[in-house]
Design a protein around this motif. Structure first.
Motif, short mmCIF file in Angstrom:
data_model
loop_
_atom_site.label_atom_id
_atom_site.label_comp_id
_atom_site.label_asym_id
_atom_site.label_seq_id
_atom_site.Cartn_x
_atom_site.Cartn_y
_atom_site.Cartn_z
N PRO A 9 0.83 -1.21 0.00
CA PRO A 9 0.00 0.00 0.00
C PRO A 9 0.87 1.26 0.00
O PRO A 9 1.80 1.38 0.79
CB PRO A 9 -0.80 -0.10 1.31
N LEU A 10 0.55 2.19 -0.89
CA LEU A 10 1.32 3.42 -1.02
C LEU A 10 0.38 4.60 -1.26
O LEU A 10 -0.72 4.43 -1.78
CB LEU A 10 2.30 3.34 -2.20
N GLY A 11 0.87 5.77 -0.95
CA GLY A 11 0.15 6.98 -1.31
C GLY A 11 0.55 7.42 -2.70
O GLY A 11 0.82 8.60 -2.94
N ALA A 12 0.59 6.49 -3.63
CA ALA A 12 1.02 6.76 -5.00
C ALA A 12 0.34 5.75 -5.92
O ALA A 12 -0.20 4.74 -5.47
CB ALA A 12 2.54 6.66 -5.12
N VAL A 13 0.39 6.05 -7.20
CA VAL A 13 -0.16 5.16 -8.23
C VAL A 13 0.98 4.79 -9.17
O VAL A 13 1.72 5.66 -9.64
CB VAL A 13 -1.30 5.84 -9.01
N LEU A 14 1.12 3.49 -9.44
CA LEU A 14 2.16 3.00 -10.35
C LEU A 14 1.49 2.58 -11.65
O LEU A 14 0.64 1.70 -11.67
CB LEU A 14 2.91 1.82 -9.73
N TYR A 15 1.92 3.21 -12.76
CA TYR A 15 1.35 2.90 -14.07
C TYR A 15 2.22 1.88 -14.80
O TYR A 15 3.44 1.83 -14.59
CB TYR A 15 1.25 4.17 -14.92
N PRO A 16 1.61 1.09 -15.67
CA PRO A 16 2.40 0.13 -16.46
C PRO A 16 3.51 0.83 -17.25
O PRO A 16 3.29 1.89 -17.85
CB PRO A 16 1.36 -0.48 -17.41
N GLY A 17 4.69 0.24 -17.20
CA GLY A 17 5.82 0.79 -17.92
C GLY A 17 6.59 1.86 -17.18
O GLY A 17 7.65 2.28 -17.64
N MET A 18 6.09 2.31 -16.04
CA MET A 18 6.74 3.38 -15.29
C MET A 18 7.59 2.81 -14.15
O MET A 18 7.29 1.74 -13.61
CB MET A 18 5.70 4.34 -14.72
N LEU A 19 8.63 3.54 -13.78
CA LEU A 19 9.51 3.15 -12.68
C LEU A 19 9.03 3.75 -11.37
O LEU A 19 8.51 4.87 -11.33
CB LEU A 19 10.94 3.62 -12.94
N LEU A 20 9.22 3.00 -10.28
CA LEU A 20 8.90 3.50 -8.95
C LEU A 20 9.96 3.02 -7.96
O LEU A 20 9.97 1.85 -7.58
CB LEU A 20 7.52 3.00 -8.51
N PRO A 21 10.89 3.90 -7.55
CA PRO A 21 11.85 3.52 -6.51
C PRO A 21 11.14 3.41 -5.17
O PRO A 21 10.25 4.20 -4.85
CB PRO A 21 12.84 4.70 -6.51
N LEU A 22 11.53 2.42 -4.37
CA LEU A 22 10.93 2.22 -3.06
C LEU A 22 12.02 2.16 -2.00
O LEU A 22 13.04 1.50 -2.17
CB LEU A 22 10.11 0.92 -3.03
N HIS A 23 11.77 2.83 -0.90
CA HIS A 23 12.66 2.85 0.26
C HIS A 23 11.94 2.08 1.36
O HIS A 23 11.02 2.59 1.98
CB HIS A 23 12.91 4.31 0.67
N ILE A 24 12.31 0.83 1.55
CA ILE A 24 11.56 -0.08 2.41
C ILE A 24 12.26 -0.22 3.75
O ILE A 24 13.41 -0.64 3.82
CB ILE A 24 11.41 -1.46 1.73
N PHE A 25 11.52 0.14 4.81
CA PHE A 25 12.12 0.07 6.15
C PHE A 25 11.28 -0.72 7.14
O PHE A 25 11.80 -1.20 8.14
CB PHE A 25 12.36 1.49 6.71
N GLU A 26 9.97 -0.84 6.91
CA GLU A 26 9.15 -1.60 7.85
C GLU A 26 9.44 -3.09 7.74
O GLU A 26 9.61 -3.62 6.65
CB GLU A 26 7.67 -1.36 7.59
N GLU A 27 9.45 -3.76 8.88
CA GLU A 27 9.81 -5.18 8.90
C GLU A 27 8.86 -6.01 8.04
O GLU A 27 9.30 -6.93 7.36
CB GLU A 27 9.80 -5.70 10.35
N ARG A 28 7.58 -5.70 8.07
CA ARG A 28 6.64 -6.52 7.29
C ARG A 28 6.91 -6.43 5.79
O ARG A 28 6.76 -7.42 5.07
CB ARG A 28 5.20 -6.12 7.59
N TYR A 29 7.35 -5.26 5.32
CA TYR A 29 7.63 -5.13 3.89
C TYR A 29 9.04 -5.60 3.54
O TYR A 29 9.29 -6.03 2.42
CB TYR A 29 7.37 -3.69 3.44
N ARG A 30 9.94 -5.55 4.51
CA ARG A 30 11.23 -6.21 4.31
C ARG A 30 11.02 -7.72 4.18
O ARG A 30 11.68 -8.38 3.39
CB ARG A 30 12.18 -5.88 5.46
N GLN A 31 10.06 -8.25 4.98
CA GLN A 31 9.74 -9.67 4.87
C GLN A 31 9.12 -9.97 3.50
O GLN A 31 9.41 -11.01 2.90
CB GLN A 31 8.75 -10.07 5.97
N LEU A 32 8.30 -9.06 3.00
CA LEU A 32 7.73 -9.23 1.66
C LEU A 32 8.84 -9.36 0.61
O LEU A 32 8.79 -10.25 -0.25
CB LEU A 32 6.83 -8.03 1.33
N VAL A 33 9.84 -8.49 0.71
CA VAL A 33 10.95 -8.54 -0.25
C VAL A 33 11.73 -9.84 -0.11
O VAL A 33 12.09 -10.48 -1.10
CB VAL A 33 11.88 -7.32 -0.07
#
Length: 203
Positions: A9-33
């Motif tokens: 979940p993000l406060g952003a919209v990712l469109y097909p073909g577009m790049l989105l850099p992510l800075h992941i710090f929460e443990e649950r999303y580090r586990q996702l990665v």
């Protein structure tokens, strides 16, 4: 039954073909990665927009992941699975509807011109230089580039992503570009004069 995808979940919209850099710090999303790295290619997860509130937290941060993601395909969220530390969702992958070149051609030229005018107004308003390479003539890609580049609110970004018909998406963009360009032209202002030494008048 649809495909199961991890969700971010993000406060952003990712469109097909577009790049989105992510800075992941929460443990649950580090586990996702970490879970994704254990899977075979392609490693995919879904980005969903947060309608209200924030999906953040910094408790227990020990390390960070910096990754770059690429949007590939739109999807519809059918159901949520909350059994893991992060959200997973049953999704229906959405194919792009075929585009009639005879109909899309004029729309492409209109959007290209409107987008250049918008960028010119944005440059004048912000005092920055916007460098624009040649815009693509392919309607779907053009529509997503313009959607990603416009400075608009999240609900409008989501509405552009939700629209499955490219020509209708470009019609929406034409209206948004016209509105935003007019607002930028209207609010372009000169530097405020220094009034600190001007005599005060109650009138």
């Amino acid at each position: 039954m649809g495909e199961m995808l991890p969700l971010f979940p993000l406060g952003a919209v990712l469109y097909p073909g577009m790049l989105l850099p992510l800075h992941i710090f929460e443990e649950r999303y580090r586990q996702l990665v970490r879970d994704l790295r254990e899977e075979a290619e392609p490693r995919r997860f879904g980005v969903i927009a947060i309608r209200k509130g924030r999906e953040t937290g910094i408790d227990g941060v020990h390390s960070l992941f910096d990754i770059v993601t690429v949007g590939t395909q739109r999807f519809r969220l059918l159901a949520l699975d909350r059994t893991r530390p992060y959200l997973r969702g049953e999704v229906e992958l959405l194919a792009e509807e075929p585009v009639d070149p005879a109909v899309a051609g004029p729309a492409v030229r209109v959007i290209q011109a409107a987008f250049r005018e918008y960028l010119d107004a944005l440059t004048e308003w912000g005092g920055a230089t916007v460098r624009l390479e040649d815009l693509p003539d392919e309607p779907v890609l053009l529509s997503f580039i313009v959607a990603a580049a416009m400075v608009i609110d999240l609900p409008e970004r989501q509405a552009l992503l939700t629209e499955s018909d490219t020509v209708r998406r470009m019609a929406m963009q034409r209206a948004l570009l016209s509105r935003e360009t007019a607002m930028l032209r209207t609010t372009t202002s000169r530097p405020v004069p220094d009034l600190r030494n001007t005599p005060y008048s109650p009138n």
